[in-house]
Design a protein around this motif. Sequence first.
Motif, PDB file in Angstrom:
ATOM      1  N   ARG A  33       0.828  -1.219   0.000  1.00 33.44           N
ATOM      2  CA  ARG A  33       0.000   0.000   0.000  1.00 33.44           C
ATOM      3  C   ARG A  33       0.853   1.256   0.000  1.00 33.44           C
ATOM      4  O   ARG A  33       0.318   2.366  -0.074  1.00 33.44           O
ATOM      5  N   HIS A  34       2.167   1.103   0.085  1.00 34.66           N
ATOM      6  CA  HIS A  34       3.082   2.238   0.089  1.00 34.66           C
ATOM      7  C   HIS A  34       4.067   2.046  -1.066  1.00 34.66           C
ATOM      8  O   HIS A  34       4.946   1.186  -1.010  1.00 34.66           O
ATOM      9  N   ALA A  53       1.482   8.538  -9.653  1.00 32.40           N
ATOM     10  CA  ALA A  53       1.302   8.717  -8.218  1.00 32.40           C
ATOM     11  C   ALA A  53      -0.117   9.176  -7.893  1.00 32.40           C
ATOM     12  O   ALA A  53      -0.765   8.659  -6.966  1.00 32.40           O
ATOM     13  N   LEU A  54      -0.628  10.113  -8.653  1.00 32.19           N
ATOM     14  CA  LEU A  54      -1.971  10.640  -8.398  1.00 32.19           C
ATOM     15  C   LEU A  54      -3.040   9.579  -8.649  1.00 32.19           C
ATOM     16  O   LEU A  54      -4.006   9.463  -7.889  1.00 32.19           O
ATOM     17  N   GLU A  57      -2.847   7.150  -5.751  1.00 35.88           N
ATOM     18  CA  GLU A  57      -3.408   7.749  -4.538  1.00 35.88           C
ATOM     19  C   GLU A  57      -4.928   7.768  -4.605  1.00 35.88           C
ATOM     20  O   GLU A  57      -5.608   7.532  -3.599  1.00 35.88           O
ATOM     21  N   GLU A  58      -5.453   8.026  -5.791  1.00 39.57           N
ATOM     22  CA  GLU A  58      -6.911   8.003  -5.973  1.00 39.57           C
ATOM     23  C   GLU A  58      -7.462   6.607  -5.664  1.00 39.57           C
ATOM     24  O   GLU A  58      -8.595   6.462  -5.192  1.00 39.57           O
ATOM     25  N   TYR A  61      -3.666   4.126  -2.493  1.00 42.89           N
ATOM     26  CA  TYR A  61      -2.266   3.859  -2.157  1.00 42.89           C
ATOM     27  C   TYR A  61      -1.598   5.149  -1.679  1.00 42.89           C
ATOM     28  O   TYR A  61      -1.992   6.261  -2.073  1.00 42.89           O
ATOM     29  N   SER A  62      -0.579   5.012  -0.858  1.00 39.51           N
ATOM     30  CA  SER A  62       0.279   6.152  -0.547  1.00 39.51           C
ATOM     31  C   SER A  62       1.524   6.038  -1.419  1.00 39.51           C
ATOM     32  O   SER A  62       2.001   4.929  -1.693  1.00 39.51           O
ATOM     33  N   THR A  63       2.023   7.172  -1.874  1.00 38.06           N
ATOM     34  CA  THR A  63       3.121   7.141  -2.841  1.00 38.06           C
ATOM     35  C   THR A  63       4.172   8.192  -2.511  1.00 38.06           C
ATOM     36  O   THR A  63       3.907   9.185  -1.828  1.00 38.06           O
ATOM     37  N   LYS A  64       5.365   7.935  -3.016  1.00 41.12           N
ATOM     38  CA  LYS A  64       6.409   8.948  -3.053  1.00 41.12           C
ATOM     39  C   LYS A  64       7.128   8.800  -4.387  1.00 41.12           C
ATOM     40  O   LYS A  64       7.121   7.720  -5.001  1.00 41.12           O
ATOM     41  N   ARG A 298      -1.760  17.037 -12.300  1.00 41.36           N
ATOM     42  CA  ARG A 298      -3.024  17.048 -11.549  1.00 41.36           C
ATOM     43  C   ARG A 298      -4.146  17.682 -12.372  1.00 41.36           C
ATOM     44  O   ARG A 298      -5.258  17.139 -12.459  1.00 41.36           O
TER      45      ARG A 298
END
Length: 310
Positions: A33-34, A53-54, A57-58, A61-64, A298
Motif C-alpha cells: 500500500r506504500h 502517483a496521483l 493515490e486516488e 495507495y500512498s506514494t512517493k 493534476r
Amino acid sequence: MTAVLALLALAGCATGPSLENQGEVTGSPGDSRHLTIGSAGFTESDLLAQMYALLLEEAGYSTKILAVTNREIYEPALENGQIDVVPEYAATFADWLNAKANGPDAPTVGSPDLTTTMTALRGLAAPRGLTVLDPGRAVDQNAFAVTRGYAAEHGLKTLSDLGAAKLPVRLAAGDECVQRPYCAPGLRETYGIDITHVDPKGVGTTPAKQAVQSGQDQMVLTTSTDGTLDEFGLVLLADDKDLQNADHIVPVVNHSRAGSEGVTEALDRLNTVLTTADLAALNEQVDSWRRLPEDVARNYLQEKGLIRAE
C-alpha cells in the motif's frame, strides 16, 4: 539525497535475480500500500511519474516519487523493490533488457510492431521479477521536423513526401545518426531522402532546432512528444512507413510489491486517455510555460475525470 545514495550503492552490486530465482514473477503478485514511483528526471518522465502517483493515490495507495536519472541505477532498484513503478518506453526498454541479458552486441528486439515489441519486452522482464502493464496510446519515439514554411513550400506532410521531393537535406541530429538505422541510413533506404550531411548538434537540442529555423539545416531529429516545436516554427513529418520502433509508454512494476490488480487497474485508466499530442502539450506547459510537473499532471487528470478535483 539519502535515497539516491542508497540506490547508487544498490546499483553497484545488483545484477538482477540469480538464475535459481529467476521466474519468480509467477508467484503471487504483491499489493504493497506504500509505493515508490521512479522518474528518470527529465520533464516527460517527471510528468508520467506524477500522474502514476496521483492515480494510485486516488485508488487508495500512498506514494512517493524518487528521481533517478540513470537507467543503470533505477532498473536494478526496480528489480530489488526499492522502486515499485517506473514509466518506460516499450522498444527502448526491451532493447536495454536484451543487452543486459545477452550482451551489448545482441540483435535488437524492439520493433515498429507493438505486439512484437511487447512480447519481447515481457519475456525479458518476467525473469527479473518485473511485470510490464499494457501500453497506452502515447508514443515517444524519434521524429523529424522541418519549418512550417519549408513544409508548405514543398507540400510536405510525411517523410515519404520529402523523399519524393528529391530535395537535398542537411539533418541536425546527434553524432550517432550517421550510423543508426532509424536515422540517416533509414531515411535514405526507407524513404529515399537525400541526406547530404548530418550536422552534429544533438537530438532535439535548442541549437539543432535553431539551425533548422535559420535555414542552415533543413530537418532536425527530435521526439514525437517535443513540446517546444512551436517556439521554433517547426512541424513534424509523419513516419508513414514506420521506420521508428514502437516506443509506446508502458508502466513497469515490481511484481512482488506492485503486481496486483489494484495497481494495474489504477494505471490502466490512463491508457485510453493520454495521447501523444496530449503528452507533447503537457511537456510544453512545463518546458515553455515553466509550470510545475505536479500541477500540470493534476490538472490534466482532473480535466479528464481520472481523479477528483480538490
